[in-house]
Design an enzyme around this catalytic site. Structure first.
Site, PDB file in Angstrom:
ATOM      1  N   GLN A 171     -14.113   2.614   1.472  1.00  0.00           N
ATOM      2  CA  GLN A 171     -13.541   2.156   0.194  1.00  0.00           C
ATOM      3  C   GLN A 171     -13.265   3.359  -0.704  1.00  0.00           C
ATOM      4  OE1 GLN A 171     -15.891  -0.697  -2.052  1.00  0.00           O
ATOM      5  NE2 GLN A 171     -14.192  -1.162  -3.415  1.00  0.00           N
ATOM      6  N   SER A 172     -12.064   3.418  -1.232  1.00  0.00           N
ATOM      7  CA  SER A 172     -11.685   4.530  -2.107  1.00  0.00           C
ATOM      8  C   SER A 172     -11.263   4.052  -3.490  1.00  0.00           C
ATOM      9  CB  SER A 172     -10.550   5.343  -1.476  1.00  0.00           C
ATOM     10  OG  SER A 172      -9.410   4.533  -1.263  1.00  0.00           O
ATOM     11  N   ASP A 226       0.845  -1.193   0.000  1.00  0.00           N
ATOM     12  CA  ASP A 226       0.000   0.000   0.000  1.00  0.00           C
ATOM     13  C   ASP A 226       0.882   1.245   0.000  1.00  0.00           C
ATOM     14  OD1 ASP A 226      -3.225   0.502   0.968  1.00  0.00           O
ATOM     15  OD2 ASP A 226      -1.831   2.196   1.093  1.00  0.00           O
ATOM     16  N   ILE A 227       0.465   2.226  -0.782  1.00  0.00           N
ATOM     17  CA  ILE A 227       1.260   3.456  -0.923  1.00  0.00           C
ATOM     18  C   ILE A 227       1.218   4.304   0.360  1.00  0.00           C
ATOM     19  CG2 ILE A 227      -0.504   5.012  -1.875  1.00  0.00           C
ATOM     20  CD1 ILE A 227       1.537   5.657  -4.119  1.00  0.00           C
ATOM     21  N   ASN A 269     -12.995  -3.252   2.462  1.00  0.00           N
ATOM     22  CA  ASN A 269     -14.058  -2.252   2.574  1.00  0.00           C
ATOM     23  C   ASN A 269     -15.040  -2.426   1.425  1.00  0.00           C
ATOM     24  OD1 ASN A 269     -12.985  -0.890   4.891  1.00  0.00           O
ATOM     25  ND2 ASN A 269     -11.441   0.037   3.565  1.00  0.00           N
ATOM     26  N   HIS A 312     -10.185  -5.597  -3.123  1.00  0.00           N
ATOM     27  CA  HIS A 312      -8.845  -5.832  -2.578  1.00  0.00           C
ATOM     28  C   HIS A 312      -8.941  -6.179  -1.105  1.00  0.00           C
ATOM     29  CE1 HIS A 312      -9.811  -1.524  -2.395  1.00  0.00           C
ATOM     30  NE2 HIS A 312      -9.136  -1.479  -1.258  1.00  0.00           N
ATOM     31  N   LEU A 313      -8.043  -7.047  -0.666  1.00  0.00           N
ATOM     32  CA  LEU A 313      -7.913  -7.380   0.745  1.00  0.00           C
ATOM     33  C   LEU A 313      -6.691  -6.642   1.276  1.00  0.00           C
ATOM     34  CD1 LEU A 313      -8.469 -11.264   0.557  1.00  0.00           C
ATOM     35  CD2 LEU A 313     -10.180  -9.469   0.880  1.00  0.00           C
TER      36      LEU A 313
HETATM   37  P1  AMP Z   1      -9.682   1.287   0.196  1.00  0.00           P
HETATM   38  O1  AMP Z   1      -9.741   2.676   0.823  1.00  0.00           O
HETATM   39  O2  AMP Z   1     -10.112   0.187   1.114  1.00  0.00           O
HETATM   40  O3  AMP Z   1     -10.389   1.291  -1.131  1.00  0.00           O
HETATM   41  O4  AMP Z   1      -8.145   0.986  -0.065  1.00  0.00           O
HETATM   42  C1  AMP Z   1      -7.450   1.529  -1.141  1.00  0.00           C
HETATM   43  C2  AMP Z   1      -5.998   1.556  -0.760  1.00  0.00           C
HETATM   44  O5  AMP Z   1      -5.249   1.752  -1.935  1.00  0.00           O
HETATM   45  C3  AMP Z   1      -5.615   2.676   0.205  1.00  0.00           C
HETATM   46  O6  AMP Z   1      -5.090   2.108   1.399  1.00  0.00           O
HETATM   47  C4  AMP Z   1      -4.560   3.470  -0.569  1.00  0.00           C
HETATM   48  O7  AMP Z   1      -3.505   3.920   0.250  1.00  0.00           O
HETATM   49  C5  AMP Z   1      -4.078   2.454  -1.575  1.00  0.00           C
HETATM   50  N1  AMP Z   1      -3.539   3.007  -2.811  1.00  0.00           N
HETATM   51  C6  AMP Z   1      -4.045   4.006  -3.580  1.00  0.00           C
HETATM   52  N2  AMP Z   1      -3.277   4.197  -4.662  1.00  0.00           N
HETATM   53  C7  AMP Z   1      -2.272   3.293  -4.591  1.00  0.00           C
HETATM   54  C8  AMP Z   1      -1.151   2.985  -5.422  1.00  0.00           C
HETATM   55  N3  AMP Z   1      -0.903   3.644  -6.568  1.00  0.00           N
HETATM   56  N4  AMP Z   1      -0.306   2.003  -5.029  1.00  0.00           N
HETATM   57  C9  AMP Z   1      -0.524   1.325  -3.882  1.00  0.00           C
HETATM   58  N5  AMP Z   1      -1.577   1.560  -3.055  1.00  0.00           N
HETATM   59  C10 AMP Z   1      -2.433   2.539  -3.408  1.00  0.00           C
END
Ligand code: AMP
Length: 117
Positions: free
Chosen positions: A97-98, A34-35, A90, A103-104
């Site tokens: 969820q964003s 995760d970034i 999420n 994804h897990l």
């Molecule tokens: P969610 O909020 O559950 O949808 O998780 C999405 C996750 O993706 C968040 O924890 C972000 O930090 C992560 N994320 C967003 N963009 C990237 C990326 N380019 N590389 C790795 N993780 C990312």
């Protein structure tokens, strides 16, 4: 649904169009860091196929779920998480969820608290 959504961030990462720090991959799944890590280990375990979330899984997706959790176990082993870890997914904006590609979150390397925020 198509296997890939051209506007989806995680589809682009799975295709290699956007770079990621991959820790594991197989035919069905990729896993990358995760970034914005929320724990010493914070890896996202992601199906290659575009599925928006748990709600949109099909009843015959048992094989995909099995592959996702097999990847979770493998990443936990690779990351040395023998003391335990947390797996979170999420569903929908209210849950936080964003990225709308299933994804897990695999979180480990520190003591977890409950309930989550
Ligand atoms: P969610 O909020 O559950 O949808 O998780 C999405 C996750 O993706 C968040 O924890 C972000 O930090 C992560 N994320 C967003 N963009 C990237 C990326 N380019 N590389 C790795 N993780 C990312």
């Amino acid at each position: 649904m198509s296997d890939r959504d051209p506007d989806c961030l995680f589809c682009k990462i799975a295709a290699g169009d956007i770079p990621s720090d991959r820790v594991y991959e197989d035919d069905a799944v990729i896993a990358f860091r995760d970034i914005h890590p929320q724990a010493p280990t914070h890896v996202l375990v992601v199906p290659r196929r575009h599925v928006p979330d748990v709600d949109t899984l099909a009843d015959d997706d048992a094989g995909l779920l099995s592959a996702l959790f097999a990847a979770v176990r493998r990443v936990a082993e690779l990351e040395g998480l023998a003391k335990g870890y947390r797996v979170v997914t999420n569903v929908g904006a209210e849950s936080g969820q964003s990225v709308f590609h299933l994804h897990l979150h695999l979180l480990g390397g520190r003591r977890m608290r409950w309930p989550p925020g």
